[in-house]
Design a protein around this motif. Sequence first.
Motif, short mmCIF file in Angstrom:
data_model
loop_
_atom_site.label_atom_id
_atom_site.label_comp_id
_atom_site.label_asym_id
_atom_site.label_seq_id
_atom_site.Cartn_x
_atom_site.Cartn_y
_atom_site.Cartn_z
N VAL A 49 32.87 -31.17 22.80
CA VAL A 49 31.70 -31.04 23.65
C VAL A 49 30.37 -31.60 23.08
CG1 VAL A 49 30.56 -29.38 25.22
CG2 VAL A 49 33.04 -29.09 25.05
N SER A 50 30.52 -31.30 21.83
CA SER A 50 29.31 -31.61 21.37
C SER A 50 29.09 -33.38 21.02
CB SER A 50 29.20 -31.21 19.64
OG SER A 50 27.80 -31.38 19.15
N TYR A 51 30.41 -34.01 21.16
CA TYR A 51 30.19 -35.11 21.31
C TYR A 51 29.79 -35.96 22.45
CZ TYR A 51 31.76 -37.13 16.61
OH TYR A 51 31.85 -37.60 15.46
N ALA A 93 23.13 -23.60 23.27
CA ALA A 93 23.26 -25.04 23.33
C ALA A 93 22.74 -25.80 22.18
CB ALA A 93 22.48 -25.54 24.60
N ASP A 94 21.63 -25.25 21.49
CA ASP A 94 21.21 -25.96 20.23
C ASP A 94 22.33 -25.73 18.95
OD1 ASP A 94 18.67 -26.54 20.78
OD2 ASP A 94 17.77 -24.90 19.89
N PRO A 101 26.17 -34.23 14.56
CA PRO A 101 24.78 -34.80 14.23
C PRO A 101 24.93 -36.32 14.51
CG PRO A 101 25.36 -33.83 12.38
CD PRO A 101 26.56 -33.15 13.44
N PHE A 102 26.03 -36.95 14.27
CA PHE A 102 26.07 -38.25 14.53
C PHE A 102 26.10 -38.95 15.95
CE2 PHE A 102 28.23 -37.54 10.32
CZ PHE A 102 26.83 -38.04 9.68
N LYS A 103 26.15 -37.96 16.83
CA LYS A 103 26.16 -38.37 18.30
C LYS A 103 25.03 -38.92 18.97
CE LYS A 103 25.11 -34.12 20.69
NZ LYS A 103 25.63 -33.40 21.83
N LYS A 104 23.63 -38.94 18.14
CA LYS A 104 22.62 -39.55 18.70
C LYS A 104 22.95 -41.11 18.75
CE LYS A 104 19.78 -35.89 17.49
NZ LYS A 104 19.50 -35.02 16.27
#
Length: 109
Positions: A49-51, A93-94, A101-104
Amino acid sequence: MKHVVLLALLVGTTLVADVENGKAVFAANCATCHTVNGGNALGPDMNIVSYTRRKAEIEAYAKDPYSLAKTFGYSANAMPTLPLEDQEFKDVADYIDSLQPFKKWMKKK
Ligand code: HEC
Protein backbone atom coordinates in the motif's frame (compact mmCIF):
# COMPACT_ATOMS: atom_id res chain seq x y z
CA MET A 1 21.87 30.34 10.07
CA LYS A 2 21.33 29.15 13.62
CA HIS A 3 17.61 29.72 13.14
CA VAL A 4 17.54 27.53 10.07
CA VAL A 5 19.24 24.68 11.92
CA LEU A 6 16.88 25.04 14.87
CA LEU A 7 13.86 25.07 12.60
CA ALA A 8 15.10 21.98 10.76
CA LEU A 9 15.52 20.20 14.09
CA LEU A 10 12.04 21.14 15.20
CA VAL A 11 10.45 20.01 11.94
CA GLY A 12 12.45 16.78 12.06
CA THR A 13 11.29 16.04 15.58
CA THR A 14 7.64 16.62 14.71
CA LEU A 15 7.83 14.28 11.73
CA VAL A 16 9.42 11.50 13.77
CA ALA A 17 6.82 11.94 16.50
CA ASP A 18 4.00 11.54 13.95
CA VAL A 19 5.50 8.39 12.48
CA GLU A 20 6.14 6.94 15.95
CA ASN A 21 2.62 7.73 17.10
CA GLY A 22 1.27 6.37 13.83
CA LYS A 23 3.10 3.11 14.42
CA ALA A 24 1.37 2.81 17.80
CA VAL A 25 -2.01 3.63 16.25
CA PHE A 26 -1.34 0.98 13.62
CA ALA A 27 -0.39 -1.67 16.19
CA ALA A 28 -3.52 -0.99 18.22
CA ASN A 29 -6.07 -0.60 15.42
CA CYS A 30 -4.89 -1.97 12.10
CA ALA A 31 -2.42 -4.81 12.72
CA THR A 32 -5.18 -7.37 13.31
CA CYS A 33 -6.09 -7.09 9.60
CA HIS A 34 -2.97 -5.64 7.92
CA THR A 35 0.59 -6.99 7.88
CA VAL A 36 3.75 -4.99 7.27
CA ASN A 37 6.22 -7.09 5.24
CA GLY A 38 4.06 -9.94 4.12
CA GLY A 39 2.03 -12.63 5.82
CA ASN A 40 -1.57 -13.62 5.84
CA ALA A 41 -4.21 -11.11 6.81
CA LEU A 42 -7.64 -10.00 5.73
CA GLY A 43 -6.51 -6.65 4.33
CA PRO A 44 -3.57 -5.83 1.98
CA ASP A 45 0.02 -5.63 3.25
CA MET A 46 1.03 -2.09 4.11
CA ASN A 47 4.40 -2.22 2.35
CA ILE A 48 2.52 -2.68 -0.91
CA VAL A 49 0.00 0.00 0.00
CA SER A 50 2.89 2.34 0.79
CA TYR A 51 4.16 1.89 -2.79
CA THR A 52 0.90 2.13 -4.60
CA ARG A 53 -0.96 4.86 -2.69
CA ARG A 54 -0.24 8.42 -1.79
CA LYS A 55 -0.33 9.51 1.85
CA ALA A 56 -3.58 11.43 1.34
CA GLU A 57 -5.21 8.33 -0.19
CA ILE A 58 -4.15 6.16 2.73
CA GLU A 59 -5.56 8.65 5.22
CA ALA A 60 -8.82 8.99 3.29
CA TYR A 61 -9.33 5.25 3.03
CA ALA A 62 -8.57 4.68 6.71
CA LYS A 63 -11.19 7.29 7.60
CA ASP A 64 -13.96 6.13 5.29
CA PRO A 65 -13.40 2.71 3.73
CA TYR A 66 -17.09 2.23 3.08
CA SER A 67 -17.37 5.18 0.68
CA LEU A 68 -14.02 4.59 -1.03
CA ALA A 69 -13.99 0.81 -1.57
CA LYS A 70 -15.36 1.03 -5.14
CA THR A 71 -13.03 3.92 -6.06
CA PHE A 72 -10.07 1.90 -4.79
CA GLY A 73 -11.06 -1.04 -6.98
CA TYR A 74 -12.75 -3.33 -4.45
CA SER A 75 -16.05 -4.95 -5.29
CA ALA A 76 -17.08 -4.96 -1.62
CA ASN A 77 -15.96 -3.34 1.63
CA ALA A 78 -14.89 -5.53 4.56
CA MET A 79 -12.84 -2.94 6.45
CA PRO A 80 -14.76 -1.30 9.28
CA THR A 81 -14.99 2.45 9.77
CA LEU A 82 -12.83 3.03 12.83
CA PRO A 83 -13.65 5.62 15.49
CA LEU A 84 -10.25 7.35 15.68
CA GLU A 85 -9.31 11.01 16.02
CA ASP A 86 -8.35 12.98 12.89
CA GLN A 87 -4.80 13.28 14.21
CA GLU A 88 -4.58 9.50 14.62
CA PHE A 89 -5.63 8.97 11.00
CA LYS A 90 -2.99 11.50 9.92
CA ASP A 91 -0.29 9.85 12.02
CA VAL A 92 -1.10 6.32 10.89
CA ALA A 93 -1.03 7.51 7.25
CA ASP A 94 2.38 9.12 7.94
CA TYR A 95 3.62 5.83 9.32
CA ILE A 96 2.36 3.73 6.39
CA ASP A 97 3.69 6.30 3.91
CA SER A 98 7.12 6.17 5.60
CA LEU A 99 7.49 2.42 4.97
CA GLN A 100 8.57 3.01 1.36
CA PRO A 101 10.64 6.20 1.11
CA PHE A 102 11.68 5.49 -2.50
CA LYS A 103 8.20 5.67 -3.89
CA LYS A 104 8.67 9.39 -4.42
CA TRP A 105 10.51 8.45 -7.59
CA MET A 106 7.63 6.37 -8.79
CA LYS A 107 4.67 8.64 -8.44
CA LYS A 108 3.97 12.32 -8.25
CA LYS A 109 3.10 13.44 -4.74
C1 HEC B 1 -11.29 -5.72 10.44
C2 HEC B 1 -10.17 -5.67 9.55
C3 HEC B 1 -9.50 -4.36 9.22
C4 HEC B 1 -9.03 -3.39 10.08
C5 HEC B 1 -9.13 -3.36 11.61
C6 HEC B 1 -8.39 -2.39 9.26
N1 HEC B 1 -8.48 -2.73 7.94
FE1 HEC B 1 -7.79 -1.66 6.35
N2 HEC B 1 -8.57 -2.99 5.07
C7 HEC B 1 -9.21 -4.16 5.43
C8 HEC B 1 -9.70 -4.84 4.23
C9 HEC B 1 -10.43 -6.16 4.21
C10 HEC B 1 -9.33 -4.03 3.14
C11 HEC B 1 -9.67 -4.26 1.66
C12 HEC B 1 -10.77 -3.30 1.21
C13 HEC B 1 -12.00 -3.33 2.05
O1 HEC B 1 -12.53 -4.41 2.36
O2 HEC B 1 -12.48 -2.23 2.44
C14 HEC B 1 -8.63 -2.87 3.70
C15 HEC B 1 -8.09 -1.85 2.94
C16 HEC B 1 -7.33 -0.80 3.45
C17 HEC B 1 -6.71 0.24 2.65
C18 HEC B 1 -6.74 0.36 1.14
C19 HEC B 1 -5.54 -0.33 0.54
C20 HEC B 1 -5.41 -0.17 -0.94
O3 HEC B 1 -4.46 0.44 -1.40
O4 HEC B 1 -6.29 -0.66 -1.65
C21 HEC B 1 -6.07 1.07 3.53
C22 HEC B 1 -5.26 2.31 3.16
C23 HEC B 1 -6.30 0.56 4.85
N3 HEC B 1 -7.07 -0.57 4.78
C24 HEC B 1 -5.82 1.15 6.00
C25 HEC B 1 -6.15 0.74 7.28
C26 HEC B 1 -5.70 1.42 8.47
C27 HEC B 1 -4.79 2.62 8.49
C28 HEC B 1 -6.27 0.76 9.54
C29 HEC B 1 -6.17 1.12 10.99
C30 HEC B 1 -6.44 2.49 11.36
C31 HEC B 1 -7.05 -0.35 9.00
N4 HEC B 1 -6.93 -0.33 7.63
C32 HEC B 1 -7.76 -1.26 9.77
C33 HEC B 1 -9.40 -4.64 6.70
C34 HEC B 1 -9.14 -3.93 7.87
